[in-house]
Each structure stands twice: as C-alpha cells, then as structure tokens.
Scaffold this active site. Structure first.
Site, PDB file in Angstrom:
ATOM      1  N   PRO A  42       0.804  -1.235   0.000  1.00  0.00           N
ATOM      2  CG  PRO A  42       0.156  -0.829   2.226  1.00  0.00           C
ATOM      3  CD  PRO A  42       0.904  -1.824   1.356  1.00  0.00           C
TER       4      PRO A  42
ATOM      5  CG  ASP B 155       9.299  -5.751   0.979  1.00  0.00           C
ATOM      6  OD1 ASP B 155       9.912  -6.842   1.020  1.00  0.00           O
ATOM      7  OD2 ASP B 155       8.593  -5.342   1.925  1.00  0.00           O
TER       8      ASP B 155
ATOM      9  CE  LYS C 270       9.607 -10.552   0.903  1.00  0.00           C
ATOM     10  NZ  LYS C 270       9.578  -9.513   1.954  1.00  0.00           N
TER      11      LYS C 270
END
Length: 374
Positions: free
Chosen positions: A222, A276, A305
């Site tokens: 967001p 990300d 990750k």
C-alpha cells in the site's frame, strides 16, 4: 581473548555460524562455532592465539549478512558477586584495551534478555567510571577508538570484550532505534529506512537520497517503501496492481502504474529502484539484474525472502549469481546484504553501480545527457 561474538536475529544462529566459519576460512583463520538455538548470538572460537583480533580487524563487518555486531570476547564470567560485579570485568579488560572510546553494556535481542536491559543501563554508569579510572576508557567518548562491550546473557553472567569502531555496527546492540511514523501506510516502511541507515553513509544522504531524484517502487502497495522515498522528496513511480494509500497520491510526487512489477518497463532513467515483493529470491534477483544491466537505475534496494532450510546457502548463491551476471555485462557494482532488525524471514540487498568504471556504455551516456540537460 580468542573468541568472536556475533549478535544475530534469534532463530538465525546456524546461518550466522555458517557464515562466520566461511568468512574466517577465507582469511585462513580456523576454529569452530558454538551455537545455542534462539539465543540471539554466536561464539566463534579460534584455534590460534590472536586470531579473533585478526578477524575483528580484517574481516569487513559490512560483508556479514546475518551478524548485527562483531566483537572479540574472553571467557564467560559467571556468578558475578552482587556486591562487586565491577572488579571481575575491569580485571578481564586490564591490559587488553587501553583508551577505549565508548562503553556498551548490552544483552542479546531475546524476550528473556530484555528483562536485563534496565539493569544494564544502571550498571553502565559506575562501570564506565571504573574503566576510566584504570584507563581502559578515555575520559571523554571518542568515536575513533575501540568500543568496550559487556554482553550479559543472564543475571550475573557476561562476556567482556571489544570491537573496532571502524569495523563494527555503530548502533547499541547492533540495532538502529527508529520510530514508526504515525502517517506511514505500513510498518514495512521501517525496513527501507533502516536500509538507508545501514547501507548509505550519513554524510552521503543529501547526495544519494536527494530531493528531486527519480525512483521506482516495484510491488509498492500500500506504499510503505514509497512513503520513505516521498519523505526524501523524490518523484516516485509506484508499480502495483493493488491500491496505494490516498495520502501518498495527494502529495503529487507519486505516479501509480497498475501493472505487474516483473513486466513493467520504465520509460526513462531512475536514480533508485526499490522492491519488496513476495517471490522466490532467484526470480527477484534476476529482475534486479535486468534493471541494473539495462541502466534503468543507479542504485537498488530489495528484499530476498528466505526458504525454511539452507537459508545462508540460498542467499549466497543468489548474490553470487547476481554478481556474475553484472560482471558478464560489464557492470562494475558494489553489492551488500544484511538481515536487518526489521527483516524477518528475509535479507535486504543493496546494489550500487560504480559510475565512470565502464566508459561509453549506453546507460552511462544516457545519464550523462540527462545530467547535462537538467
């Protein structure tokens, strides 16, 4: 003192141990790692005298991915007498450190150890005075001198040692103290802020994180990472099929492209790329290589990750592959990676292209034209 203590995120002791063993062997320093699961630290015991000091001086701390701090320590001091905890600590440091510039009384980053923090803060004052009296510490703090560390792992039990101020983390416990902004879209914003503190020297922020720079945020929704770029007065292209928070769009600094971050192609050059996205690390690192090879950005910060197993091996392989791809394409770059305090099952990578090293490349010529035009 022939041990190296390394602070790390609890649960990543094995990765930290594997890394220090590899890095030490590359410097022809050999020993073995003592690992206690979820302890928040690792001990690397060297076979030869003075080898721990050699590592503390010659092994670049910035090259360690899983270590938050690196220091030389001695034997564990056990059962410190409550009536005089200071004397044994001073005795261990006498003749080992002279003219230290700072004292840090710390604990591992575990819930159990945090109960000791209040004691550590109180204990620092009288201990500092005693160490100054015996000249282990200077009368005034000096950021260029060795740092004296006392690491309490339990009440009355501590490791005592030192680190070199030009080859350690400048932060207490190796953790930057950042405050979550009330108007930030998500807590992920702290990852990028911490990355700036870790990877970009403070005296270069105005030059490398300056107002008016152009940035792209892949997987922006967001807007946690976009928020940091906006705070630095950059112009940002936010790439995500999901919605961005209205407050960021209202700044006039953000252009939202509803697109797949892996398929988006920028129209112009950019100073920064941040990413990300939750995806396999090999896929993300390949995407970053594409941007860097094509000259679409000068610097990049992105997260990889981690899998459940062989996390150190996975990260090492991805970084090696990225470095090889850049080299094969004539790209001279600095690559650094760190598991940040605000990272969880991931590591953060920073890549900076070295300008002027490859004269005449297409992307360099385009940047030069843009700079002349601006």
């Amino acid at each position: 003192m022939n041990r190296l203590a390394l602070y790390c995120r609890p649960g990543f002791e094995k990765e930290c141990a594997a890394e220090i063993t590899d890095k030490a062997a590359a410097l022809e320093v050999y020993g073995f790692a003592r690992v206690k699961e979820n302890s928040g630290y690792v001990l690397f015991e060297c076979y030869q005298p003075d080898d721990a000091d050699t590592l503390a001086r010659k092994l670049p701390f910035r090259e360690l991915i899983f270590a938050r701090q690196m220091l030389v320590v001695g034997e564990l001091l056990k059962d410190l007498p409550p009536e005089d905890r200071i004397a044994p600590i001073c005795g261990m440091l006498l003749g080992v450190v002279e003219g230290g510039g700072e004292l840090r009384v710390e604990v591992p980053d575990t819930n159990e150890s945090k109960e000791l923090l209040k004691f550590c803060r109180k204990f620092t004052v009288p201990l500092r005075a005693a160490l100054r009296e015996q000249r282990t510490l200077l009368r005034q703090e000096n950021p260029y001198r060795p740092v004296v560390h006392v690491l309490f792992i339990a009440p009355g039990c501590c490791y005592v040692g030192y680190s070199y101020s030009d080859n350690n983390s400048p932060f207490y416990m190796g953790i930057p103290r950042l405050k979550f902004p009330a108007d930030a879209p998500s807590r992920s914003t702290l990852k990028l802020e911490e990355a700036f503190h870790v990877f970009i020297p403070a005296d270069e922020w105005d030059e490398r994180l300056g107002s008016g720079m152009r940035a792209v945020d892949l997987g922006a929704c967001p807007g946690g990472w976009t928020y940091q770029l906006v705070q630095r007065s950059m112009m940002v292209q936010a790439i995500d099929n999901g919605p961005m928070v209205p407050s960021l769009m209202e700044t006039g600094q953000v252009t939202h492209h509803r697109a797949d971050g892996f398929r988006f192609t920028p129209e112009g050059d950019n100073d920064w790329l941040v990413c990300d996205m939750v995806e396999k690390p090999a896929k993300v690192s390949a995407l970053m290589a594409r941007w860097l090879v094509n000259g679409w950005c000068r610097e990049a910060i992105f997260n990889l990750k981690l899998p459940m197993k062989k996390r150190y091996e996975e990260v090492s392989q991805n970084l090696a592959t990225l470095a090889q791809v850049l080299k094969e394409n004539g790209i001279n770059a600095q690559i650094a990676a760190k598991q940040l305090y605000h990272d969880r099952e991931e590591v953060t990578v920073h890549v900076r292209r070295i300008w002027g090293a490859i004269p005449g490349r297409r992307d360099e010529r385009e940047f030069r034209r843009r700079e002349q035009r601006d």
